[in-house]
Design an enzyme around this catalytic site. Structure first.
Site, PDB file in Angstrom:
ATOM      1  N   SER A   1       0.835  -1.212   0.000  1.00 11.86           N
ATOM      2  CA  SER A   1       0.000   0.000   0.000  1.00 11.86           C
ATOM      3  C   SER A   1       0.863   1.251   0.000  1.00 11.86           C
ATOM      4  O   SER A   1       0.569   2.230  -0.693  1.00 11.86           O
ATOM      5  CB  SER A   1      -0.922   0.007   1.228  1.00 11.86           C
ATOM      6  OG  SER A   1      -1.796  -1.085   1.193  1.00 11.86           O
TER       7      SER A   1
ATOM      8  N   LYS B   1      14.841 -11.361  -0.197  1.00 17.52           N
ATOM      9  CA  LYS B   1      14.707 -10.046   0.434  1.00 17.52           C
ATOM     10  C   LYS B   1      14.133 -10.268   1.835  1.00 17.52           C
ATOM     11  O   LYS B   1      12.919 -10.293   2.037  1.00 17.52           O
ATOM     12  CB  LYS B   1      13.806  -9.118  -0.378  1.00 17.52           C
ATOM     13  CG  LYS B   1      13.816  -7.688   0.150  1.00 17.52           C
ATOM     14  CD  LYS B   1      12.946  -6.774  -0.689  1.00 17.52           C
ATOM     15  CE  LYS B   1      13.049  -5.345  -0.163  1.00 17.52           C
ATOM     16  NZ  LYS B   1      12.660  -5.219   1.248  1.00 17.52           N
TER      17      LYS B   1
ATOM     18  N   CYS C   1     -22.734  -5.551  29.688  1.00 22.44           N
ATOM     19  CA  CYS C   1     -23.615  -5.146  30.791  1.00 22.44           C
ATOM     20  C   CYS C   1     -25.094  -5.170  30.411  1.00 22.44           C
ATOM     21  O   CYS C   1     -25.954  -4.922  31.255  1.00 22.44           O
ATOM     22  CB  CYS C   1     -23.230  -3.754  31.287  1.00 22.44           C
ATOM     23  SG  CYS C   1     -23.570  -2.441  30.088  1.00 22.44           S
TER      24      CYS C   1
END
Length: 660
Positions: free
Chosen positions: A35, A114, A406
């Site tokens: 990216s 690499k 909760c």
């Protein structure tokens, strides 16, 4: 299609500089290499189309690594530039054509794995290990000799047939096995896990304790010998290095034709998942040292080498369930629970889903066969769905209307969903973890794992409960012996005396981070004044806007928050008021820092300015005393010039700081 404009170009430059900072300085990238490279290519394309837009601080000009400020910076004997990347055979063909045109013939190439690690320069004097430097900016690097010396595969001395002075270049890395052990250790100590082996290796090289670095089992692979002698090829030089005792993990191979190069690239890709360390491609180098010297280098890259990068590894697996976590501010975050699958050397069983809108946008459903990919983050992400395998009975997923912890109602706030219960146990657990973390009260020996145990046993249910823990409480915790109990109680006692800004940070006031907490402490001086502040008073503070001010007032208007603070004080917590030295040389003067500083980090500069009474702001206004500009200074410099605000170079700031 995104509209192309100069503003977009500037924004892209700024974004890439931030990604460089996260990659090179923080060792915590947030996007994948692929990216990043695609964004860099877009920037290069824009600059080619609009050369008049190109700014002197463009990330296409400079080489990434910034000094951390922790180690001495030393010049390299030879430039240590990076290698350009390609992602397709067509781009590789372009590299071949350029090289052949410059040389007049197709040369022999040497190919190596690499390895995804940290580049280092290692120097020997009198055949004895003398110094190791990080890449830095390619011209200078940080002296990391002590930490590199802990690498067991590094020879401390060279044989008598080696030259007296030798310099090699290599990659420091962590094997998958060492990386997994390190993250297990991080989890057990309640510390943040590393996203990938490269980040872990980078973080280890920046440790101030070489004893700690030694525990992490770094490894090394040499990929180059610095030499002016041209009679040997690069491949032969690596053979010499191996003979002298250097580790060569890159599996070098000579290729004399394009077909051999491509065959080797495909061969390595096939073995990638079976290798003991992370690789992200193959480096293709002109083998002749003489030809390398003829081809030379640019300001950023060698002309005689290219890195063929593989696409990020992805795996296909089943999305078994979507669970929901509750964060410290009550925000609900969905998490993908996956059938475990091996990805980039580690077993993956969870993936980030970010929020309900992201799930809806990608139409992700429980039971789907999904593609997961690891970028810069610890938790992978879902990048696609195999719709051919989707069950006809699958249904779109919906965020629950009640909090899973909760069971109170939740409310939608733009893209996030929040639990309406301020005492939600899920949110409270995260809040306590943050309260004790390094960025807040920094309570040693109270990591996430310990807090989870205490929470599970009912020994803590709020931040103030931490200060109520007793020796008898802690002796109930499985695995806690006398020394552990003593260490934790001592840390808790030490945390009872806390500066106002750190205490405000630890409270987890929505939208108030450490910089906002510092601004509040600087302005009001005491907690009591912060708690009683009006909207107008808060809005008068540089960097505090309407949204943050409203959140602060709302937080201190709630009885449960005030009672929690009072209980902490009753348990011995002493919040130190901000001492205002009215004679401090920079008292009340507002500074804005922009760009990258060379002699110190931005954090160091901010701390020194504050120590002399100055204030730091993130935006330029008419109230700004001075804007300090470093390398790649951005729009803040332009704003300062428009408003007539004083502009200081880093050298000017250093003079002011050193005079005082």
């Amino acid at each position: 299609m995104r509209a192309l404009s100069q503003d977009y170009y500037i924004a892209l430059c700024t974004e890439l500089i931030e990604h460089d900072r996260r990659y090179y300085v923080l060792d915590r990238p947030t996007i994948s290499d692929y990216s990043y490279d695609m964004k860099m290519r877009e920037l290069q394309k824009i600059e080619a189309q609009h050369p008049e837009w190109k700014v002197p601080w463009s990330p296409t000009i400079y080489l990434g690594d910034r000094p951390s400020g922790q180690f001495p910076v030393v010049p390299h004997s030879h430039p240590m530039v990076s290698i350009a990347n390609v992602y397709s055979l067509e781009e590789l063909e372009e590299f071949f054509s350029r090289t052949e045109k410059l040389l007049g013939y197709f040369p022999t190439y040497s190919l190596e794995l690499k390895i995804d690690g940290i580049a280092v320069a290692i120097r020997y004097e009198n055949r004895t290990f003398a110094q190791a430097l990080s890449r830095g900016n390619g011209v200078k690097g940080e002296d990391i000799t002590a930490n590199v010396s802990t690498i067991r595969s590094l020879p401390m001395t060279l044989p008598q047939d080696a030259p007296e002075e030798v310099e090699v270049r290599g990659e420091v890395f962590l094997s998958y096995q060492a990386f997994e052990k390190l993250n297990i250790c991080q989890r057990e100590q309640g510390k943040l896990e590393f996203a990938n082996p490269r980040n872990a290796a980078g973080g280890t090289l920046k440790l101030l304790s070489s004893r700690e670095a030694a525990k992490r089992n770094l490894d090394l692979s040499i990929y180059g010998l610095i030499t002016n002698r041209e009679e040997h090829s690069h491949f032969e030089n690596l053979g010499l290095c191996a003979h002298w005792g250097f580790p060569i993990a890159g599996m070098p191979k000579q290729c004399r034709t394009k077909e051999e190069v491509i065959e080797r690239i495909r061969e390595v890709e096939g073995m990638r998942s079976r290798l003991p360390m992370a690789i992200d491609g193959v480096v293709v180098k002109v083998d002749s040292v003489a030809e390398q010297h003829r081809l030379g280098l640019t300001s950023k890259h060698y002309r005689w080498a290219i890195a063929y990068k593989y696409a990020p590894e992805r795996a296909e697996t089943i999305l078994q369930d979507i669970t929901v976590q509750v964060g410290k501010t009550g925000i609900l975050t969905p998490v993908a629970e996956l059938t475990p699958v091996l990805l980039s050397g580690s077993r993956v069983s969870r993936a980030s889903l970010y929020n309900e809108d992201e799930i809806e946008k990608k139409d992700i459903r429980i039971g789907d066969s999904v593609y997961v990919e690891k970028g810069g983050e610890i938790i992978p992400k879902i990048v696609g769905i195999n719709l051919a395998k989707r069950s006809p009975d699958s249904k779109p997923w919906k965020m629950p209307s009640l909090c899973p912890m909760c069971h109170n109602p939740v409310i939608k706030e733009r893209v996030s969903v929040r639990c309406t219960n301020p005492l939600c146990l899920g949110g409270m657990l995260e809040k306590i973890c943050f309260f004790a973390s390094k960025g807040a009260l920094n309570i040693d020996h109270l990591g996430e794992k310990v807090i989870a145990k205490l929470f599970e046993m009912g020994l803590i249910r709020s931040c103030s409960d931490v200060f109520a823990l007793t020796e008898n409480d802690l002796k109930q915790v499985p695995g806690f012996k006398d020394r552990s109990v003593h260490n934790l109680l001592a840390s808790i006692a030490g945390a009872k005396e806390v500066t106002l800004d750190r205490f405000l940070t630890a409270l987890s006031i929505p939208f108030v981070g450490s910089s906002g907490a510092i601004a509040l402490a600087d302005h009001f001086g005491t907690l009591d004044k912060v708690m009683k502040a009006s909207l107008d008073e808060l809005l008068s503070i540089e960097g505090i806007g309407q949204k943050v001010a409203a959140s602060i007032i709302d937080f201190f208007s709630k009885t449960e928050n005030v009672e929690e603070i009072c209980r902490m004080q009753e348990l011995g917590v002493r919040i130190l008021p901000k001492q205002v030295d009215r004679w401090a040389p920079l008292q009340g003067k507002i500074f804005v820092l922009t760009g990258t500083l060379q002699e110190m980090t931005r954090l160091q500069a901010e701390e020194r300015i504050r120590s002399l009474g100055g204030k730091i702001s993130s935006s330029v206004s008419k109230n700004t005393y001075a804007v300090v500009v470093g390398r790649e200074a951005g729009s803040k410099l332009k704003k300062a010039q428009e408003l007539g605000v004083q502009v200081l170079e880093e050298s000017d700031l250093l003079k002011i700081l050193n005079q005082n």
